[in-house]
Each structure stands twice: as structure tokens, then as C-alpha cells.
Design a protein around this motif. Structure first.
Motif, PDB file in Angstrom:
ATOM      1  N   TRP A 142      -5.271   0.140  -2.302  1.00 56.06           N
ATOM      2  CA  TRP A 142      -4.375  -0.578  -2.951  1.00 56.06           C
ATOM      3  C   TRP A 142      -4.829  -1.849  -3.664  1.00 56.06           C
ATOM      4  CZ3 TRP A 142      -2.855  -5.587  -0.941  1.00 56.06           C
ATOM      5  CH2 TRP A 142      -1.555  -5.953  -1.596  1.00 56.06           C
ATOM      6  N   TYR A 186       2.712   1.865  -3.245  1.00 58.14           N
ATOM      7  CA  TYR A 186       1.908   2.311  -4.289  1.00 58.14           C
ATOM      8  C   TYR A 186       1.412   3.625  -3.863  1.00 58.14           C
ATOM      9  CZ  TYR A 186      -2.903   3.103  -6.115  1.00 58.14           C
ATOM     10  OH  TYR A 186      -4.097   3.523  -6.802  1.00 58.14           O
ATOM     11  N   PHE A 201      -5.892  -1.063  -7.094  1.00 60.27           N
ATOM     12  CA  PHE A 201      -4.471  -1.134  -7.786  1.00 60.27           C
ATOM     13  C   PHE A 201      -4.281  -2.479  -8.200  1.00 60.27           C
ATOM     14  CE2 PHE A 201      -0.071  -1.230  -7.095  1.00 60.27           C
ATOM     15  CZ  PHE A 201       0.302  -0.775  -8.431  1.00 60.27           C
ATOM     16  N   ASN A 205       6.285  -3.414  -8.151  1.00 61.50           N
ATOM     17  CA  ASN A 205       6.378  -2.931  -6.742  1.00 61.50           C
ATOM     18  C   ASN A 205       6.937  -3.976  -5.720  1.00 61.50           C
ATOM     19  OD1 ASN A 205       5.475  -0.317  -7.497  1.00 61.50           O
ATOM     20  ND2 ASN A 205       3.622  -0.243  -6.315  1.00 61.50           N
ATOM     21  N   THR A 245       1.062  -1.169   0.023  1.00 63.77           N
ATOM     22  CA  THR A 245      -0.037  -0.025   0.011  1.00 63.77           C
ATOM     23  C   THR A 245       0.995   1.205  -0.040  1.00 63.77           C
ATOM     24  OG1 THR A 245      -1.748  -0.917   1.142  1.00 63.77           O
ATOM     25  CG2 THR A 245      -1.526   1.336   1.197  1.00 63.77           C
ATOM     26  N   GLU A 302      -3.981  -2.894 -12.162  1.00 62.39           N
ATOM     27  CA  GLU A 302      -2.529  -2.717 -12.689  1.00 62.39           C
ATOM     28  C   GLU A 302      -1.700  -3.844 -12.229  1.00 62.39           C
ATOM     29  OE1 GLU A 302      -1.211   1.441 -12.506  1.00 62.39           O
ATOM     30  OE2 GLU A 302      -3.266   1.924 -11.735  1.00 62.39           O
ATOM     31  N   HIS A 357       1.854  -3.728 -10.017  1.00 65.05           N
ATOM     32  CA  HIS A 357       1.997  -4.202  -8.567  1.00 65.05           C
ATOM     33  C   HIS A 357       3.029  -5.189  -8.301  1.00 65.05           C
ATOM     34  CE1 HIS A 357       0.947  -6.551  -4.978  1.00 65.05           C
ATOM     35  NE2 HIS A 357       0.599  -7.822  -5.986  1.00 65.05           N
ATOM     36  N   LYS A 389       4.695   6.211  -4.479  1.00 65.14           N
ATOM     37  CA  LYS A 389       5.281   5.991  -5.600  1.00 65.14           C
ATOM     38  C   LYS A 389       4.235   6.568  -7.069  1.00 65.14           C
ATOM     39  CE  LYS A 389       7.522   2.892  -8.975  1.00 65.14           C
ATOM     40  NZ  LYS A 389       7.959   1.650  -9.450  1.00 65.14           N
ATOM     41  N   GLN A 390       3.344   5.965  -6.885  1.00 63.67           N
ATOM     42  CA  GLN A 390       2.159   6.060  -8.023  1.00 63.67           C
ATOM     43  C   GLN A 390       1.259   7.033  -7.676  1.00 63.67           C
ATOM     44  OE1 GLN A 390       3.163   2.558  -7.291  1.00 63.67           O
ATOM     45  NE2 GLN A 390       3.639   1.822  -9.262  1.00 63.67           N
ATOM     46  N   ARG A 391       0.655   7.231  -6.418  1.00 61.81           N
ATOM     47  CA  ARG A 391      -0.049   8.306  -6.311  1.00 61.81           C
ATOM     48  C   ARG A 391       0.302   9.549  -5.977  1.00 61.81           C
ATOM     49  NH1 ARG A 391      -4.292   8.150  -8.594  1.00 61.81           N
ATOM     50  NH2 ARG A 391      -5.808   8.615  -6.799  1.00 61.81           N
TER      51      ARG A 391
END
Length: 327
Positions: free
Chosen positions: A264, A129, A267, A278, A126, A271, A275, A132-134
């Protein structure tokens, strides 16, 4: 097999242990014998019917685990009987035999204990994600972590440092702040005695923090948002304090900031390649000690109510893990 079951919604004390038949994997599935099952705050909600995921009764709590492959269903490739694996299953892991999809498992590298590997998916997954992504957290930025000594907060401290951010731990006691500093926080705010907004502003020279990681909710969310920098990102991760805050939306206009939801589980579904990348990063970081994957306590499966109450009462510093019988 033995399973901890929620047969009626309510507190952790409602859970019971039952002997059930061993399941058999179907095509694309793997039968795993979990040795360790990591618990999370949402487990206390799901057994009380207060979570967005609502499984049919009876079910086992526990959404992440580490163990060994017992049997392979038809068509499964890339795994072998006896191999050590870790995985995520949303709920259902608190049992001695578990059926999972091959897509939800990852091999565990040598040098990483079962205790550590069991807890890397949900809190650390979580958090990576989220940051990094959010949150698009960049090296040199400031990150304020609310509830920094808990399982998910500690993950944010460690991953924030791994990404090169300056981490400000925010917690409710000097002991909790000292604990967060052991794992990489450079500074700390005791929001039981200090004004969160004013202290964060002062620590950043009036500029505000670039990113807020909030898994707590309650009264401190708005205070942290008021301390955010121009173009800052406020990450909504959870509500461990119990109350979902009602944020004045004019703050986003005045500060040019973004309030960003972190879900998460969705996600992972939408994706899967991102994932998996990550998780590969997290396992590598854990194996080389960049992150500790710190475990607060390992309790036997029959003490699952005690384990969940540590999370419910916010007494855990790091992960709470169950040891599952292997017979």
C-alpha cells in the motif's frame, strides 16, 4: 512537544518519552497536533529494525493519526488552522506536534470520532487497495480472510462485505470467529481445530474460494492457497505470524490462480489520485456506518509499550490507538 522515541532498536520497552522543541512547517507543509495515533503491527517491526522501511535513529513510531491543524506553511491551500484532519506518514506520528505534507492529509467528516478516523488510513486503506485494485473482488464472490479478528483482518471482513462478497473469517479461536461475525463475516473456520484447506473447500461445495486475504503468513498460507478456486487471487498482505512461507509455484499452474503482492505504501506514492479516491470512499463508509473502524483500545501515549505489545502478541481485536497530550 512530547514524543515517544525509538533511540535504540529493540522491543517496545526500549521506547522513551522526550520533550522536544516544536517544529515549524515549511512551504507545502502543515503542523498538526495529533489527538489520536493509531498503531499497526509493522510498528513492532520498525522499532526492532525488522521492517523494509528503516528510519534513522531517533524516530517516533506510529504511521497514522487524527488531530487538528496548528499552522500552515507557505503555499498551503485547502486547509485551515483548527480544522480536524487525519493522515498517513509511514512513521513518526507518536508525538504531540507533527509536520506532514498537505498531500498526506484528509479532512475528517462530522460524525466520525478521532478514535475511528485515526485508524482508517493503513489497515483500511491497505485493505481497500488489496480487494479493489489488486484482487478485483466482485459482488457474489467468496473471500477468505486469515487472521480475521485483528485490525487488518477485521478491515478485510468489513470491506469485503461492503463490496458484496461472501466473507469467510478464518481465525484461531471460537471467540475470534464470533467477533468477526459481529462485523459481517457470514461463516468461519477455526484453524486451530479444523483443517483450513478441507473446511474452505467444503464450505464452497468443492469449488474453492475466489480470493484469499492473507496478512498472517506462516503455515496457513499454503493451506489457504490449496483451497483457492480456478482463477482465484491470493493476496499477500503481511506476515504477522512471523514466518514468510515458501509456496510451491506449481500450485499456481494447477489452479490457474494468481499470487498478488499488496504494498500500500508504494501505491500511495505511485497512484496518489487512486489513493485519494479510496480514502474518500472509506471516510464515507465510516461516516454512514457501512464500516465500523472498530477500536480495540485507547491508551495514553506513555503506555505505548503496552499498546505495541498487544499488537506483537496478536491480542488486539480491531485498532489500537494512543491518546496524545494536547498541551
Amino acid at each position: 512537544m512530547i514524543a515517544a522515541l525509538c533511540e535504540s532498536f529493540g522491543p517496545p520497552e526500549n521506547l522513551v518519552l522526550r520533550n522536544l522543541p516544536d517544529p515549524t512547517p515549511e512551504a507545502g507543509e502543515i503542523l498538526v497536533a495529533p489527538s489520536r495515533v493509531a498503531l499497526n503491527f509493522f510498528d513492532t517491526l520498525i522499532i526492532a529494525d525488522k521492517y523494509q522501511v528503516k528510519p534513522a535513529l531517533p524516530f517516533s513510531p506510529g504511521g497514522e493519526f487524527c488531530g487538528r491543524v496548528i499552522a500552515l506553511g507557505a503555499g498551503v491551500e485547502g486547509f485551515a488552522v483548527g480544522q480536524r484532519v487525519a493522515g498517513y506518514c509511514s512513521y513518526g506520528a507518536a508525538r504531540s506536534r507533527l509536520i506532514v505534507s498537505a498531500a498526506d492529509l484528509a479532512p475528517v467528516p462530522d460524525g466520525l470520532s478521532d478514535d475511528q478516523a485515526a485508524g482508517l488510513f493503513i489497515t483500511y486503506g491497505t485493505t481497500l487497495y488489496a480487494l479493489k485494485q489488486r484482487g478485483a473482488l466482485q459482488a457474489g464472490e467468496t473471500l477468505a480472510v486469515l487472521g480475521a479478528s485483528g485490525g487488518v483482518g477485521l478491515a478485510a471482513v468489513e470491506i469485503g462485505r461492503a463490496l458484496g462478497a461472501e466473507v469467510i473469517a478464518c481465525a484461531s479461536s471460537p471467540d475470534k470467529l464470533a467477533f468477526a461475525r459481529e462485523f459481517g463475516a457470514q461463516r468461519g473456520v477455526d484453524y486451530s481445530t479444523e483443517d483450513l484447506k478441507e473446511t474452505l473447500k467444503r464450505m464452497t461445495g468443492g469449488r474453492g474460494v475466489d480470493c484469499v486475504y492473507d496478512a498472517i503468513g506462516g503455515e496457513f498460507s499454503e493451506k489457504a492457497l490449496r483451497a483457492i478456486a480456478w482463477n482465484g487471487r491470493f493476496l499477500v498482505v503481511g506476515f504477522a505470524a512471523g514466518d514468510i512461507p515458501k509456496i510451491p509455484l506449481n500450485l499456481t499452474l494447477l489452479k490457474g490462480c494468481a499470487i498478488i503482492g499488496v504494498y500500500w505504501g508504494e501505491f500511495v506514492k505511485r497512484e496518489p489520485e487512486a489513493h485519494r479516491a479510496n480514502m474518500a470512499q472509506l471516510f464515507a463508509w465510516a461516516a454512514d456506518k457501512t464500516i465500523s473502524a472498530h477500536v480495540h483500545a485507547v491508551l495514553p501515549l506513555e503506555r505505548i509499550a503496552e499498546a505495541l505489545n498487544l499488537l506483537k502478541e496478536r491480542k488486539a481485536q480491531g485498532k489500537i490507538v494512543l491518546a496524545v497530550p494536547q498541551a
